[in-house]
Motif scaffolding. Structure first.
Motif, mmCIF file in Angstrom:
data_model
loop_
_atom_site.group_PDB
_atom_site.id
_atom_site.type_symbol
_atom_site.label_atom_id
_atom_site.label_comp_id
_atom_site.label_asym_id
_atom_site.label_seq_id
_atom_site.Cartn_x
_atom_site.Cartn_y
_atom_site.Cartn_z
ATOM 1 N N GLU A 33 0.817 -1.209 0.000
ATOM 2 C CA GLU A 33 0.000 0.000 0.000
ATOM 3 C C GLU A 33 0.850 1.259 0.000
ATOM 4 O O GLU A 33 0.454 2.298 -0.515
ATOM 5 N N LEU A 34 2.060 1.164 0.604
ATOM 6 C CA LEU A 34 2.964 2.317 0.621
ATOM 7 C C LEU A 34 3.715 2.485 -0.697
ATOM 8 O O LEU A 34 4.165 3.586 -1.019
ATOM 9 N N LEU A 35 3.824 1.396 -1.473
ATOM 10 C CA LEU A 35 4.710 1.417 -2.631
ATOM 11 C C LEU A 35 4.003 1.751 -3.942
ATOM 12 O O LEU A 35 4.474 2.586 -4.717
ATOM 13 N N VAL A 36 2.900 1.061 -4.233
ATOM 14 C CA VAL A 36 2.355 1.065 -5.594
ATOM 15 C C VAL A 36 0.850 1.265 -5.566
ATOM 16 O O VAL A 36 0.156 0.739 -4.690
ATOM 17 N N GLU A 37 0.346 1.999 -6.524
ATOM 18 C CA GLU A 37 -1.092 2.170 -6.732
ATOM 19 C C GLU A 37 -1.456 1.473 -8.040
ATOM 20 O O GLU A 37 -0.973 1.859 -9.114
ATOM 21 N N ILE A 38 -2.267 0.422 -7.972
ATOM 22 C CA ILE A 38 -2.689 -0.300 -9.175
ATOM 23 C C ILE A 38 -4.125 0.085 -9.497
ATOM 24 O O ILE A 38 -5.026 -0.071 -8.665
ATOM 25 N N HIS A 39 -4.340 0.587 -10.687
ATOM 26 C CA HIS A 39 -5.678 0.984 -11.133
ATOM 27 C C HIS A 39 -6.176 -0.013 -12.173
ATOM 28 O O HIS A 39 -5.459 -0.362 -13.104
#
Length: 380
Positions: A125-131
């Motif tokens: 959750e701190l590293l990557v945002e996947i849409h």
């Protein structure tokens, strides 16, 4: 931030190695080319739950490896350090995950240290945002937006420290003011008079640093001299008074000398009496020589014992060990000072609280302005 991705035996992938450079990387391809599979592999790297059947047909295990290089100051570093998964000053870290067999057994590692799935999810959750079409967007969660805004602004740590420290100062000053009000409410009337009387007694005896040790040492010297002098007087009284030892021995010798006794029979007795009176007279002479050394002026001793008596009274009244009276004096003197300067202290603490609030508002306003600027930049 993502530098390397390696996937083996996952869905239709045999082995995939991807190295990323700075800037934007775009994958294009027709439906079925494997774009979503790569995103699925990233999801597993970031803590998604493994689904049955995700291991490539014919394989026993699927493995995932990713290397990240977040910038210094990124919140993931503090998280990893707190979990003992990274060290201060480290520039990159590696995530490994493997899933095996039909029971979905798996292993997860950060820098070769085993971790739980929950920890991996927090890191993800701190590293990557996947849409995606059905993905939950961290960006839309209000609890995450301030963190994302601050990450976009990349503000100096000093901004946060100033706000935090100034707010802590507000809480501390408010606590100090409340405690002073409670103290003054408790120590008034009879209680204040009791403290005032105690401190005045300490002042009367001359209490100061090192006073008890000095008083005890001097009193011991004078008390020993007085007791020795009294003992000498008692001994002399018993030896040379009208019915004392010297007179009694002298009478015994005269009795023997006046009577027509058999000298052969009483010679030993007569010699013993003569030797005894001789030793007694030597003892009297010795006392006469020693007595002047122990003759003292009783006034200083009496004054010391008066002070000791007052101090013992304080110790008994307040339930304090006599040896601890010096510290107790400091405590009571401080209490009396706070009582006497109560109104002045309250005004001072109130002024300090106001100043602390102003400092906090100033630093909070600076951070707010910077966040507004970062928000405008992020919106554009």
């Amino acid at each position: 931030m993502l530098k390397k991705l390696r996937v083996t035996q996952f869905v239709i992938i045999d082995t995939l190695d991807l190295d990323f450079d700075r800037g934007l990387t775009i994958f294009t391809g027709e439906t079925g080319a494997g774009k979503s599979i790569i995103l699925g592999a990233m999801g597993l790297i970031l803590g998604d739950t493994a689904r049955p059947g995700s291991i490539r047909t014919g394989a026993d295990e699927a493995t995932f490896e990713a290397v990240f290089e977040p910038p210094q100051g990124h919140p993931v570093w503090q998280f990893l350090i707190d979990k003992n998964l990274a060290e201060s000053g480290q520039t990159s870290f590696q995530i490994n995950r493997s899933i095996r067999g039909t029971d979905e057994s798996e292993e997860r590692f950060i820098n070769q240290k085993p971790i739980s799935l929950d920890v991996l999810k927090e890191i993800g959750e701190l590293l990557v945002e996947i849409h995606g079409q059905t993905a939950n967007h961290t960006l839309l969660g209000p609890e995450n937006q301030l963190l994302l805004l601050d990450m976009a602004g990349a503000f100096p740590q000093e901004f946060y420290n100033n706000v935090e420290n100034s707010l802590k100062a507000v809480f501390q000053k408010k606590k100090d003011l409340d405690e002073e009000k409670k103290f003054l409410a408790k120590h008034k009337g009879p209680e204040a008079r009791k403290i005032d009387k105690c401190v005045k007694t300490f002042e009367e005896v001359g209490m100061k640093e090192g006073f008890l040790a000095d008083l005890t040492a001097k009193h011991k010297v004078l008390r020993t001299a007085k007791d020795t002098s009294d003992a000498f007087q008692d001994i002399l009284g018993r030896m040379i008074a009208s019915n004392g030892i010297v007179g009694a021995l002298g009478g015994c010798i005269k009795t023997i000398e006046r009577q027509p006794l058999d000298e052969n029979k009483v010679s030993v007795l007569k010699n013993s009496l003569n030797e005894s009176i001789k030793q007694a007279r030597i003892a009297v002479e010795q006392i006469g020589k020693l007595s002047p050394e122990y003759e003292i002026d009783l006034d200083p001793l009496n004054e010391m014992e008066r002070k000791i008596s007052k101090l013992e009274g304080i110790a008994e009244e307040f339930g304090v060990e006599y040896k601890d009276l010096e510290n107790f004096w400091l405590v009571m003197a401080d209490k009396l000072s706070r009582i006497q300067n109560g109104r002045e202290n309250l005004n001072k603490l109130n002024d300090e609280l106001i100043q602390s609030k102003n400092d906090y508002r100033k630093h909070a306003h600076i951070l707010t302005e910077k966040r507004q600027e970062a928000g405008e930049m992020l919106a554009s």
